[in-house]
Write a protein that holds these residues in place. Structure first.
Motif, PDB file in Angstrom:
ATOM      1  N   TYR A 142     -40.179  -8.229 -15.978  1.00 48.70           N
ATOM      2  CA  TYR A 142     -39.743  -7.217 -15.015  1.00 48.70           C
ATOM      3  C   TYR A 142     -38.376  -7.587 -14.452  1.00 48.70           C
ATOM      4  CZ  TYR A 142     -44.517  -5.406 -15.083  1.00 48.70           C
ATOM      5  OH  TYR A 142     -45.722  -4.870 -15.479  1.00 48.70           O
ATOM      6  N   TRP A 148     -39.453  -3.194  -8.775  1.00 48.96           N
ATOM      7  CA  TRP A 148     -39.483  -3.884 -10.055  1.00 48.96           C
ATOM      8  C   TRP A 148     -39.518  -2.865 -11.186  1.00 48.96           C
ATOM      9  CZ3 TRP A 148     -38.712  -9.000 -10.129  1.00 48.96           C
ATOM     10  CH2 TRP A 148     -39.018  -9.744  -8.982  1.00 48.96           C
ATOM     11  N   ARG A 149     -38.792  -3.173 -12.248  1.00 47.24           N
ATOM     12  CA  ARG A 149     -38.777  -2.294 -13.418  1.00 47.24           C
ATOM     13  C   ARG A 149     -39.142  -3.099 -14.662  1.00 47.24           C
ATOM     14  NH1 ARG A 149     -36.378   2.939 -12.144  1.00 47.24           N
ATOM     15  NH2 ARG A 149     -36.032   2.799  -9.897  1.00 47.24           N
ATOM     16  N   ARG A 150     -40.038  -2.533 -15.450  1.00 48.17           N
ATOM     17  CA  ARG A 150     -40.465  -3.182 -16.704  1.00 48.17           C
ATOM     18  C   ARG A 150     -39.263  -3.347 -17.619  1.00 48.17           C
ATOM     19  NH1 ARG A 150     -45.783  -3.025 -18.743  1.00 48.17           N
ATOM     20  NH2 ARG A 150     -45.947  -4.514 -20.495  1.00 48.17           N
TER      21      ARG A 150
END
Lengths: 614, 540
Positions: B381, B327-329
């Motif tokens: 996210y 997951w990436r912000r």
């Protein structure tokens, strides 16, 4: 008013340390570095001993302005990043500096191993004890010279060039100032500042403004506090941790939280502690552990209450100067740090300070390590977080740290008869550093600096939504000032507002907020005016006199929404109940420094749990 | 929800291998489903395993197109929508099947209830949780919120009513790092006695050969060798006091050795027929003569018979599946890195000493182009990558997905039409089923030129599959899922594994203490969680 020390004449001919220098008008002092003399009969190209301090001939007025700016007053942030540059503070540093000069820095041109070793040993917290470290208050302003050539020379002289750098690094890690991101002093800068101190801080009242404290304090609690408490009842970390099934230490088989820790002795069971519960009948105080060593600065615990940490260790070591105690195993885990522990509200990690902030996953502790070196895979160090840090975590969001001006509070080792100063500068600020959860890691963003005039010793609540600071008020009063944090994402960081939502007019130190953010606890050293509050007939009551002679400190708990305060403990003379803080379920952990018995205790009180049922 | 023990670090993740023992800044579950979220999502949707896949193990190992087809089919099964149990303002609320799976918090919640349901004597004896007990805790889990005083029905109803967008529905699934299908979760809870017993014990040796003999194996493989070329097979784990016989029928000879692949200078036997005695891993190399040509290699051996997964109650079941999500912000300036996975780029990466993925740029895709989760606190996210491992094969089916702004090229070129109208059309995929790459066609029979180029660029004796989003760091661009995960249940770190032959892709073990899972002893540290629960609740 110019203070002069009549010692300058000595400088011209002797090898006296510069801190104690004084005497004749400094304008008339020789212009040559006093410690740069080449040994007699030495060849022309012989090694020249570095100078500790070069006297500066600048007139008082100009000198004072330059020195104040170098300290941070009217200049770039240096010492004032952590310390209030107030007249009182500088004068206390002057006292420390003079003591260092007259006690330890009389020989600023050591030439033998014994002479170097004598200087090094004299500056220790406990001279003669090789593992006792070098606290900054043993150097005064000379702490800002710790990274300069003279100290490097002295340490190499004392320990040899193999061990010298190692010892020097330890010395600098503990004593060198300024810390963190503040720029280190050059020799020339130190010369100016040291000269000013050596002259007795002439014109301090001109270059350092007075910080007029408020003349009175009025407790004010806005409705925002009650709103916050109501919200945290279901969304705070106490509720969240409970919903996640966090295993609270000592609660297996307990019907309610108050039934936890039942296997530990009650304070009433022992002669040394049978007065403790008297202030709040019905509460239970449990003695969790007896420590046969002196801790330093504050103590903090994990959310589940299993781990307790502080500076200080039972085994003397130059490296492992802190301890994490596993109450479950009754085991001490030495940690390669100095002090200032913090634990995350979600029971996931902890931090200690020592040259840099050292963070670790709490799961490391569950592996029963023999020691923590902070080079384990579960650990990382960072300089992004300053000293006197406090931690908060937004539920489902980012972690936050706060650091700002502070007053050291390490009382109870000797008779401590007042709360630490709450006087902070007009230009005081805090840095709120977001540790942004990126998805698979936490990345610190640059700290957001906020002005908090005259506020210091700032803590953050577990949810990272509240700040509490100490402020000095007039007439001996001080107060706790509460702010809420409003953080709004903006671009690559946050915009932060910190409006005040309450102020509580009460003296105390080291506050901490409960996990449901309804309660606040702190300690308060027994002071001259406390006789009535403690139930004595007068200040001359023998019982109160005994408290004031040996010193003592008690804990207090307050409902932040109502401002109702209750004293939690009744400590005996020489006993200091300190650094109270909450674990997730509402128990209050604290440490007791017992000078009468030369021991410390880890204890727990269910005072808040009892009060919440009333 | 308990925050992941992601280290409070300033350093970028040094993650290596598909599912490393410990990402540098990774840790335990992060932002998993709370009890309230589980109530909304309902029970985790089981993974509908293809039971016939196991019979095609050899085919999948020898045919990349078949392998990729099977992998895409598994992806379809894993991303199929599973409707919410409770979402009054979003009737279409659904999560991809994998996103309903259990996080560590679920495992803790269910095990806590199950273990506390045992008697004191059973607890002391570390009695296994019965099937009925496991059934009960799994069924109870979505209702656990009802036992929390901080979640009265009104609050839960309000929480459910607040979900009115697909992204918010995805946010209910949380942003856990690792999630376990019901079959995998159940097996872990059932294995708690073995898992706890393994904690602190030495890891089983890589090659184990107990007294009981394994089955007799026969391998026959047709090959075509260029003049003087060679092809290596193995390792084959030969039992103690047993032999392996290798024979070539055709223009060439065989070399055999135990412990390492034979070379021209080091071999135990070189002839048209060789026999070698165990115990240990044996490699066979077929060496063509000066003419080369078609030949048949026959290998006959008695297999060693180690315990497959000594730290579990046997291997995971057929319907076990796990995902690891990257997951990436999606705010505060964070973007999604973009990687070139074309043939030329992969060729260049393999030629570089560091063999690390380097992103070419960043992108800021919206929710229409990348799977996006909006958490209840407002944080957003994006799913940059996803590992998927399924137990449809003995050594697992290893699949990994990564987001790409050009998803229809190279590793996305053969995506099935069934995913065309979903957000998964934006993800590329590689898959591996065996340690060795047995497909003789370097281009993997690909009909798309870009895919063929990419497969050819990474074609090697040890199989390759590396996710640029997740496999960061030196030598990780040329790793493989199965190569790393064979060390699951050991104390090896990612940095150690990547120093092994072929960047860790070579098979070095004939037993797999936790059946290839890193989650038990490292990663999520499920074992530690179970041990803490047992220690806490067992009466003294």
């Amino acid at each position: 008013m110019v203070l002069r020390r009549v010692l300058l004449g000595v400088i011209a001919v002797s090898l006296a340390a510069c801190g104690g220098g004084g005497g004749a008008n400094p304008v008339d002092a020789p212009d040559t570095p006093i410690d740069a003399a080449v040994p007699v009969d030495a060849p022309v190209d012989a090694f020249i001993i570095p100078v500790l301090r070069n006297p500066v001939a600048t007139p008082d007025a100009e000198l004072a302005t330059q020195a104040a700016a170098l300290l941070g007053q009217g200049g770039p942030m240096r010492c004032n990043q952590c310390h209030a540059i107030t007249r009182d503070r500088l004068r206390s540093w002057e006292t420390e500096s003079s003591s260092a000069v007259t006690s330890c820095l009389t020989n600023t041109m050591p030439m033998t191993q014994a002479e170097g070793a004598a200087i090094v040993d004299c500056l220790r917290a406990a001279p003669g004890v090789a593992t006792s470290g070098w606290p900054p208050d043993h150097l005064g302003i000379y702490a800002t010279a710790a990274r300069l050539d003279w100290f490097r020379y002295v340490f190499n002289l004392a320990f040899g060039t193999t061990e010298g750098p190692t010892q020097l690094a330890m010395f600098q890690a503990e004593a060198a100032m300024p810390r963190g991101a503040a720029t280190e002093y050059t020799q020339a800068e130190f010369d100016i500042v040291a000269e000013w101190f050596a002259r007795g801080l002439p014109m301090i009242d001109v270059v350092i403004p007075a910080d007029p404290p408020p003349t009175q304090c009025t407790t004010n609690i806005t409705s925002e506090v009650a709103t916050h408490v109501a919200t945290m009842a279901t969304q705070g970390w106490r509720a969240v941790n409970r919903g996640n099934g966090i295993l609270m230490f000592g609660c297996a088989g307990a019907a309610t939280a108050r039934d936890c820790l039942g296997t530990y002795p009650a304070a009433s069971d022992n002669a040394f502690s049978n007065t403790w519960e008297g202030a709040l009948p019905g509460q239970r105080i449990r003695v969790l552990r007896t420590n046969n060593y002196a801790s330093s600065y504050w103590t903090r615990s994990s959310a589940d209450g299993r781990y307790v940490s502080h500076g200080g260790a039972s085994v003397a070591s130059q490296t492992y100067r802190s301890t994490v105690i596993d109450l479950s195993r009754d085991a001490e885990i030495p940690a390669a740090a100095l002090y200032d522990p913090g634990f995350f509200a979600d029971n996931s990690g902890f931090v200690l300070q020592g040259g840099s902030a050292k963070f670790c996953e709490q799961s490391l502790l569950a592996t029963n390590p023999a020691m923590i070196a902070f080079n384990e895979p579960q650990c990382r160090t960072t300089t992004a977080v300053g000293l006197y840090q406090h931690l908060g975590a937004v539920h489902n969001g980012d972690y936050w740290t706060v650091d700002g001006q502070f007053t050291n509070d390490n009382g109870g080792h000797n008779a401590t008869l007042s709360d630490p100063s709450a006087t902070f500068s007009q230009t005081a600020t805090i840095d709120l550093t977001p540790m942004v959860h990126t998805g698979n890691q936490f990345v610190p963003k640059p700290g957001v600096r906020k002005s908090v005039t005259r506020e210091g010793d700032v803590i953050i609540s577990p949810s990272a939504r509240l700040l509490v600071s100490r402020v000095s008020a007039g007439g001996g009063q001080s107060l706790f000032l509460m702010r809420k944090i409003v953080a709004t994402p903006n671009g690559t960081s946050y915009d932060i507002q910190i409006p005040e939502i309450a102020r509580y007019c009460v003296r105390g130190a080291k506050p901490a907020i409960s996990f449901d953010e309804r309660w606040m606890v702190w300690h308060h050293y027994v002071e001259a005016n406390d006789w009535m509050a403690l139930g004595y007939a007068s200040a001359t009551d023998p019982g109160f006199v005994a408290l004031r002679t040996s010193g003592a400190a008690n804990l207090f708990v307050m409902d932040i929404a109502t401002g109702v305060i209750r004293r939690v403990t009744t400590m005996a003379p020489g006993q200091y109940a300190l650094y109270p803080h909450f674990r997730s379920d509402g128990w209050i952990y604290f440490i007791v420094r017992d000078s009468a018995n030369n021991r410390e205790y880890i204890a727990a009180s269910d005072a808040a749990l009892m009060l919440e049922t009333q | 929800m308990i925050r992941g023990a992601a280290t409070i670090a300033t350093l970028a993740a040094l993650a290596a291998c598909a599912d490393p023992p410990r990402d540098a800044c990774d840790g335990t579950a992060a932002l998993a489903l709370t009890a309230a979220d589980r109530a909304l999502a309902g029970m985790a949707a089981p993974y509908p395993a293809d039971g016939a896949l196991r019979g095609r193990d050899a085919e999948l190992a020898h045919d990349q197109r078949a392998r990729r087809t099977a992998a895409w089919a598994a992806v379809e099964r894993a991303v199929a929508p599973a409707p919410f149990a409770l979402a009054p303002n979003l009737p279409t609320a659904a999560l991809p099947r994998w996103h309903t799976w259990y996080g560590k918090d679920d495992l803790r919640r269910m095990f806590d209830r199950g273990f506390r349901g045992l008697s004191a004597d059973e607890q002391r004896a570390r009695a296994r949780l019965s099937d009925a007990a496991l059934d009960a805790v799994f069924a109870w889990n979505p209702t656990a919120v009802g036992e929390l005083p901080t979640w009265p029905p009104e609050r839960l109803a309000e929480y459910a009513a607040a979900v009115d967008t697909p992204e918010e529905a995805h946010g209910i699934g949380g942003i856990d790092r690792v999630q376990y299908s019901p079959g995998a979760a159940r097996h872990l809870l059932a294995s708690y006695p073995e898992i706890i017993a393994c904690l602190g014990r030495p890891t089983p040796a890589p090659i184990v050969d107990p007294p009981t003999p394994g089955p007799r194996r026969l391998v026959r493989e047709a090959v075509t060798l260029a003049p003087c070329a060679d092809a290596t097979y193995g390792p084959y784990y030969v039992g103690d006091d047993e032999t392996l016989t290798a024979r070539v029928d055709g223009p060439g000879r065989v070399r055999v050795d135990v412990g390492a692949p034979p070379t021209a200078d080091r071999f135990a036997c070189e002839d048209t027929t060789c026999t070698i005695r165990g115990a240990g891993p044996v490699w066979v190399t077929a060496v063509a003569d000066a003419d080369g040509g078609a030949a048949t290699i026959t290998i006959d051996y008695q297999e060693a018979d180690p315990a497959w997964a000594a730290c579990l109650a046997g291997a995971f079941p057929l319907d076990a599946a796990l995902v690891k999500a990257d997951w990436r912000r999606a705010e505060l300036g964070f973007q999604v890195p973009v990687f070139d996975t074309s043939g030329p780029a992969l060729t260049a990466m393999r030629a570089d000493d560091t063999r690390a993925w380097i992103s070419t740029t960043d992108a800021d895709p919206g929710a229409d182009r990348i799977y996006t989760a909006l958490l209840p606190n407002g944080n957003r996210y994006r799913l940059a990558g996803l590992h998927l491992m399924t137990k449809e094969l003995d050594h697992w089916l290893w699949i990994t997905l990564w987001w790409s702004p050009e998803p229809d090229r190279d590793f996305g070129a053969d995506r099935p039409a069934a995913l065309a109208d979903t957000v998964w059309r934006n993800y590329k995929m590689c898959a591996v089923t065996a340690f060795a790459e047995h497909d003789p066609d370097p281009r993997g029979h690909a009909t798309d030129a870009s895919l063929g180029d990419a497969l050819a660029a990474v074609h090697d004796a040890p199989a390759w599959c590396s996710n640029p989003m997740l496999e960061q760091g030196a030598h990780n661009g040329t790793s493989s899922c199965i190569g790393c995960h064979q060390h699951g249940g050991t104390t090896l770190r990612a940095e150690d594994i990547l120093t092994f032959p072929a960047d860790g892709r070579t098979q070095l073990r004939n037993n797999f203490p936790t059946d290839y899972s890193f989650a038990v002893l490292t990663g999520d540290e499920v074992g530690r969680m179970l041990a803490d629960e047992v220690e806490f609740w067992t009466p003294r």
